[in-house]
Design a protein around this motif. Structure first.
Motif, PDB file in Angstrom:
ATOM      1  N   ASN A  70      -5.888  73.828  65.315  1.00  0.00           N
ATOM      2  CA  ASN A  70      -5.052  72.920  64.538  1.00  0.00           C
ATOM      3  C   ASN A  70      -5.766  71.598  64.305  1.00  0.00           C
ATOM      4  O   ASN A  70      -6.887  71.382  64.763  1.00  0.00           O
ATOM      5  N   ARG A  71      -5.071  70.698  63.617  1.00  0.00           N
ATOM      6  CA  ARG A  71      -5.655  69.418  63.201  1.00  0.00           C
ATOM      7  C   ARG A  71      -6.040  68.549  64.390  1.00  0.00           C
ATOM      8  O   ARG A  71      -7.083  67.887  64.380  1.00  0.00           O
ATOM      9  N   ASN A  72      -5.232  68.545  65.429  1.00  0.00           N
ATOM     10  CA  ASN A  72      -5.509  67.703  66.591  1.00  0.00           C
ATOM     11  C   ASN A  72      -6.755  68.156  67.345  1.00  0.00           C
ATOM     12  O   ASN A  72      -7.446  67.345  67.966  1.00  0.00           O
ATOM     13  N   MET A  73      -7.054  69.447  67.314  1.00  0.00           N
ATOM     14  CA  MET A  73      -8.188  69.966  68.081  1.00  0.00           C
ATOM     15  C   MET A  73      -9.532  69.525  67.500  1.00  0.00           C
ATOM     16  O   MET A  73     -10.534  69.518  68.206  1.00  0.00           O
ATOM     17  N   VAL A  74      -9.575  69.192  66.225  1.00  0.00           N
ATOM     18  CA  VAL A  74     -10.852  68.820  65.606  1.00  0.00           C
ATOM     19  C   VAL A  74     -11.016  67.309  65.522  1.00  0.00           C
ATOM     20  O   VAL A  74     -11.870  66.810  64.785  1.00  0.00           O
ATOM     21  N   PHE A  93      -6.695  83.517  65.915  1.00  0.00           N
ATOM     22  CA  PHE A  93      -5.697  84.329  65.207  1.00  0.00           C
ATOM     23  C   PHE A  93      -4.634  83.463  64.533  1.00  0.00           C
ATOM     24  O   PHE A  93      -3.840  83.942  63.720  1.00  0.00           O
ATOM     25  N   LYS A  94      -4.656  82.139  64.848  1.00  0.00           N
ATOM     26  CA  LYS A  94      -3.729  81.223  64.202  1.00  0.00           C
ATOM     27  C   LYS A  94      -4.489  79.983  63.751  1.00  0.00           C
ATOM     28  O   LYS A  94      -5.245  79.381  64.528  1.00  0.00           O
ATOM     29  N   LEU A  95      -4.300  79.607  62.501  1.00  0.00           N
ATOM     30  CA  LEU A  95      -5.018  78.477  61.922  1.00  0.00           C
ATOM     31  C   LEU A  95      -4.034  77.657  61.099  1.00  0.00           C
ATOM     32  O   LEU A  95      -3.486  78.136  60.096  1.00  0.00           O
ATOM     33  N   ASP A  96      -3.799  76.410  61.534  1.00  0.00           N
ATOM     34  CA  ASP A  96      -2.852  75.562  60.811  1.00  0.00           C
ATOM     35  C   ASP A  96      -3.409  75.180  59.446  1.00  0.00           C
ATOM     36  O   ASP A  96      -4.623  75.011  59.271  1.00  0.00           O
ATOM     37  N   ALA A  97      -2.518  74.993  58.496  1.00  0.00           N
ATOM     38  CA  ALA A  97      -2.929  74.718  57.123  1.00  0.00           C
ATOM     39  C   ALA A  97      -3.694  73.412  57.003  1.00  0.00           C
ATOM     40  O   ALA A  97      -4.601  73.282  56.173  1.00  0.00           O
ATOM     41  N   ASN A  98      -3.372  72.411  57.821  1.00  0.00           N
ATOM     42  CA  ASN A  98      -4.018  71.097  57.705  1.00  0.00           C
ATOM     43  C   ASN A  98      -5.161  70.888  58.686  1.00  0.00           C
ATOM     44  O   ASN A  98      -5.560  69.751  58.957  1.00  0.00           O
ATOM     45  N   PHE A 100      -8.415  71.283  58.592  1.00  0.00           N
ATOM     46  CA  PHE A 100      -9.658  70.660  58.127  1.00  0.00           C
ATOM     47  C   PHE A 100      -9.408  69.421  57.256  1.00  0.00           C
ATOM     48  O   PHE A 100     -10.338  68.902  56.628  1.00  0.00           O
ATOM     49  N   LYS A 101      -8.190  68.911  57.256  1.00  0.00           N
ATOM     50  CA  LYS A 101      -7.825  67.826  56.346  1.00  0.00           C
ATOM     51  C   LYS A 101      -8.611  66.546  56.603  1.00  0.00           C
ATOM     52  O   LYS A 101      -8.939  65.795  55.667  1.00  0.00           O
ATOM     53  N   ASP A 102      -8.938  66.270  57.858  1.00  0.00           N
ATOM     54  CA  ASP A 102      -9.601  65.012  58.206  1.00  0.00           C
ATOM     55  C   ASP A 102     -11.125  65.112  58.203  1.00  0.00           C
ATOM     56  O   ASP A 102     -11.800  64.120  58.511  1.00  0.00           O
ATOM     57  N   LEU A 103     -11.665  66.284  57.889  1.00  0.00           N
ATOM     58  CA  LEU A 103     -13.137  66.451  57.843  1.00  0.00           C
ATOM     59  C   LEU A 103     -13.599  66.111  56.432  1.00  0.00           C
ATOM     60  O   LEU A 103     -13.900  66.972  55.615  1.00  0.00           O
ATOM     61  N   ASN A 104     -13.670  64.810  56.171  1.00  0.00           N
ATOM     62  CA  ASN A 104     -13.877  64.332  54.805  1.00  0.00           C
ATOM     63  C   ASN A 104     -15.276  64.594  54.261  1.00  0.00           C
ATOM     64  O   ASN A 104     -15.472  64.540  53.043  1.00  0.00           O
ATOM     65  N   LYS A 124      -4.416  79.305  53.059  1.00  0.00           N
ATOM     66  CA  LYS A 124      -3.612  78.095  53.164  1.00  0.00           C
ATOM     67  C   LYS A 124      -4.441  76.920  53.675  1.00  0.00           C
ATOM     68  O   LYS A 124      -4.266  75.778  53.232  1.00  0.00           O
ATOM     69  N   ALA A 125      -5.364  77.200  54.617  1.00  0.00           N
ATOM     70  CA  ALA A 125      -6.190  76.128  55.183  1.00  0.00           C
ATOM     71  C   ALA A 125      -7.155  75.562  54.156  1.00  0.00           C
ATOM     72  O   ALA A 125      -7.561  74.393  54.249  1.00  0.00           O
ATOM     73  N   LEU A 126      -7.541  76.363  53.162  1.00  0.00           N
ATOM     74  CA  LEU A 126      -8.495  75.898  52.154  1.00  0.00           C
ATOM     75  C   LEU A 126      -7.884  74.872  51.205  1.00  0.00           C
ATOM     76  O   LEU A 126      -8.612  74.219  50.447  1.00  0.00           O
ATOM     77  N   HIS A 127      -6.572  74.709  51.242  1.00  0.00           N
ATOM     78  CA  HIS A 127      -5.926  73.721  50.391  1.00  0.00           C
ATOM     79  C   HIS A 127      -6.219  72.290  50.855  1.00  0.00           C
ATOM     80  O   HIS A 127      -5.983  71.338  50.103  1.00  0.00           O
ATOM     81  N   HIS A 128      -6.730  72.133  52.060  1.00  0.00           N
ATOM     82  CA  HIS A 128      -6.906  70.792  52.624  1.00  0.00           C
ATOM     83  C   HIS A 128      -8.360  70.462  52.943  1.00  0.00           C
ATOM     84  O   HIS A 128      -8.613  69.557  53.745  1.00  0.00           O
TER      85      HIS A 128
END
Length: 705
Positions: A70-74, A93-98, A100-104, A124-128
């Motif tokens: 998820n987002r917090n882990m990265v 097996f689970k990947l939150d949609a957001n 990679f959002k903060d990896l600008n 879904k994750a590729l949207h961010h």
């Protein structure tokens, strides 16, 4: 090195060790030079992203445990300007949609070997991902399908590269999958069970590279739309290797006007028809490696004036069989600069010369493992620009001293792993006339006799030329005393190679006490040729002989092999006896060969037209390169027809230092007649020669030891 410098180096190494030890809490290996880190753990103990040095731009995170990403882990990855992230085999097996959002700064994302992760979740994750995102790799995930909205989230990014190799995709629909990202330039779909009917090329107008290797294609896909226009008008590279393609035609590629590289590696095609590649006006590179089922190349098969590089290695194509192709095969591809014919069958030099005649712009030629047994004079004369020639692993015994003289731009020459036993001054004289920088003569069966002294000294003294793999790949193979020893250790001197009288040494060693024994030995040695001749004749007569039959099948009764210095004996002694007195038909090269013709070809032809071969041996015979070539052909005749096919005459005994392994083996297994003078012994000599010539095939005489 001063103490100050030593101290600085120690400080640097200590700092380097400290940096590596602290990288990623000890789970990662970091390289400041390459600006990348690799994090992995034994027994998958690592389940978070550790803090990394600020210089890291590429992270490979593999063989760890991240069931829920998820987002917090990265968050630790947001503290560095990470451009490339590789997530391989981490049990996701689970990947939150957001996530990679903060990896600008992210430019490339690789999610591979995550078989528990669904393609819909990744979509879904590729949207961010960031707008600067360019490359996406999704390999080995065992996906059966790609959702139609898989890449919709990349609509506003700079995506240009997508790799879906090693999945289980049975189809690819460009109309749906690429509808929002039609500017993708690179699409890799290797190792998926896709067939032609399951492929849709819509939305690929900007595609530069398409790779469909190891798919289930049985014929080239249709790249034309219903109106005859191209689905891929900008395509530069097309890879169709390792497929089940059984045929190719000109029609297959007519809608690829800008294709410059085509790979048909390991395809199952059997015939390349006329003008197959003529519809590709800018084709520069053609890969036909390992097309082992190929049986025929039609007259205009390689018709392409734009072709510059042809990789045709390991195809096992039989160029020796002229029924499979036309001699002017390369006439219609005159601009080829790089040609690879590795491991195809081109055994004779005349075939090679004809095949390459039109390639005047050639710069690199690879003939490794083609079975070449000689090079025809003038083979390379028209290749004024050639800089690299590779002829490793053939059956060459040597080369014409003038064959490389005109190659002024030749820089690298590789002739390792052939059958070259002796290299003399004339063989390497061309190195002084051209710009050669490197030569490779390693792994040849060198004969460490007096004839090799010059070459040994040349290897040690040459400075302006790189001799590849010297000295550790240059071994002696004969005589037996030097077998498998390094050539550099061959310690004969010029003094050792001067002719010496063995009886002087024996007399000085034994003295007057052994004078009588020396006299007896001299008498035996003096008459040894006569004794040997008598034994040989007795054995011939005991086995019996009859007049040769079926002589009409041959143009000549005997083919004469001799060196130039022994030719006077042949013309003044052997010829009058056998031709004028006994009416045998002899083939003498200096008399019966066509002027200006290829010597090697004529040798093979005349030997085939002669019922028997007469070898006139001497020290000079053992040193003559053409005689060694003819000797090899004579040994082949013995293997096919028996020892009766060859008559050996020892004109003068061969010294041990001139005795090659091939001659030694021949004399060990075959009897021979020794030339001696004197009325009685001369008649004995002629009786032996006549008996040996008349002896029918299939009943070999016993060798005299």
């Amino acid at each position: 090195m001063t103490l100050r410098r030593v101290g600085l180096w120690c400080v640097f190494l200590v700092k380097l060790v400290i940096v590596i030890a602290r990288c990623g809490d000890g789970y990662c290996k970091c390289s400041e030079v390459r600006k990348r880190a690799t994090c992995s753990s034994k027994q998958r103990k690592l389940n978070y992203f550790p803090a990394l040095p600020p210089y890291i731009k590429q992270l490979t995170y593999r063989d760890n445990y991240l069931p829920h990403l998820n987002r917090n882990m990265v968050v630790n990855l947001t503290k560095i300007k990470l451009e490339q992230l590789y997530l391989n085999d981490n049990g996701i097996f689970k990947l939150d949609a957001n996530t990679f959002k903060d990896l600008n700064s992210l430019v490339k994302l690789d999610i591979s070997r995550e078989s528990l992760l669904k393609s819909e979740v990744v979509a879904k994750a590729l949207h961010h991902v960031s707008r600067s995102f360019e490359r996406l790799v999704l390999q080995h995930n065992k996906w059966d399908t790609i959702p139609s909205n898989m890449f919709d989230g990349l609509q506003d990014s700079h995506i240009s590269y997508i790799d879906l190799s090693y999945n289980n995709l049975h189809s690819f629909n460009g109309t749906e999958v690429l509808r929002l990202i039609p500017r993708v330039k690179y699409l890799i779909l290797n190792n998926n069970p896709i067939s032609q009917s399951d492929f849709d090329f819509h939305n690929m107008a900007y595609m530069f590279k398409l790779s469909l290797e190891n798919t289930y294609l049985q014929k080239v896909p249709n790249f034309c739309d219903d109106k005859g226009s191209s689905f891929l008008p900008r395509l530069r590279s097309l890879y169709l290797g390792h497929t089940s393609l059984r045929s190719v035609t000109m029609e297959d590629f007519k809608c690829l006007p800008f294709l410059w590289k085509l790979s048909l590696l390991f395809a199952d095609i059997t015939v390349i028809p006329n003008n197959t590649f003529a519809a590709l006006p800018v084709l520069e590179t053609l890969i036909l490696e390992s097309v082992i089922r190929l049986r025929r190349l039609e007259y205009l098969a390689l018709n392409s004036t734009s072709l510059q590089k042809l990789q045709f290695g390991y195809a096992k194509f039989k160029f020796d069989d002229k029924g499979r192709y036309n001699n002017e095969l390369f006439k219609f591809a005159p601009n080829i600069r790089d040609l690879d014919l590795t491991s195809n069958s081109i055994s004779t030099g005349s075939i090679l010369k004809t095949l390459l005649w039109h390639l005047v712009r050639l710069e690199k030629l690879n003939l490794q493992g083609c079975g070449l047994n000689y090079l025809a004079r003038g083979t390379f004369d028209r290749m004024a620009r050639i800089s690299v020639i590779i002829m490793k692993g053939n059956n060459l015994y040597g080369w014409d001293p003038t064959i490389f003289n005109k190659l002024t731009y030749l820089q690298k020459l590789y002739i390792s792993g052939n059958n070259i036993a002796v290299v003399n001054r004339s063989s390497l004289d061309f190195t002084r006339k051209i710009r050669l920088q490197e030569i490779d003569l390693s792994n040849n069966p060198f004969s460490c006799t007096c004839q090799l002294l010059w070459f040994r000294d040349w290897l040690k003294s040459t400075k302006n030329l790189t001799v590849a793999l010297y000295p550790h790949r240059y071994f002696c193979r004969s005589p037996p005393a030097w077998n498998k020893k390094l050539l550099i250790s061959f310690n004969y001197t010029a003094e050792d190679c001067r002719e010496k009288n063995p009886w002087v040494w024996i007399g000085s060693f034994l003295g007057s006490v052994l004078f009588l024994c020396i006299v007896v030995i001299i008498l035996i040695y003096w008459h040894l040729p006569t004794i040997r001749n008598i034994i040989y004749l007795i054995r011939l007569r005991r086995k019996g002989y009859v007049r040769m039959v079926n002589s009409s099948d041959y143009l000549f009764d005997c083919y004469i092999v001799c060196c130039e210095s022994d030719e006077s004996w042949v013309l003044q002694t052997l010829l009058p006896k056998l031709e004028e007195e006994l009416f045998y038909s002899l083939c003498i090269p200096s008399r019966d060969f066509d002027l200006g013709g290829n010597i090697a070809d004529q040798i093979i032809e005349k030997m085939q037209e002669s019922k028997k071969i007469i070898l006139v041996m001497s020290n000079e015979f053992a040193q003559d390169e053409w005689c060694q070539f003819e000797l090899a052909r004579a040994q082949e005749r013995i293997r096919n027809q028996g020892t009766e096919a060859v008559v050996i005459i020892m004109l003068r005994d061969i010294d041990n230092r001139h005795m090659t392994s091939a001659i030694k083996e021949l004399l060990r297994k075959n009897s021979y007649a020794t030339w001696v003078t004197g009325t009685i012994v001369i008649q004995l000599f002629w009786n032996i020669v006549l008996a040996a010539i008349e002896k029918p095939f299939g009943n070999p005489p016993v060798a005299v030891l």
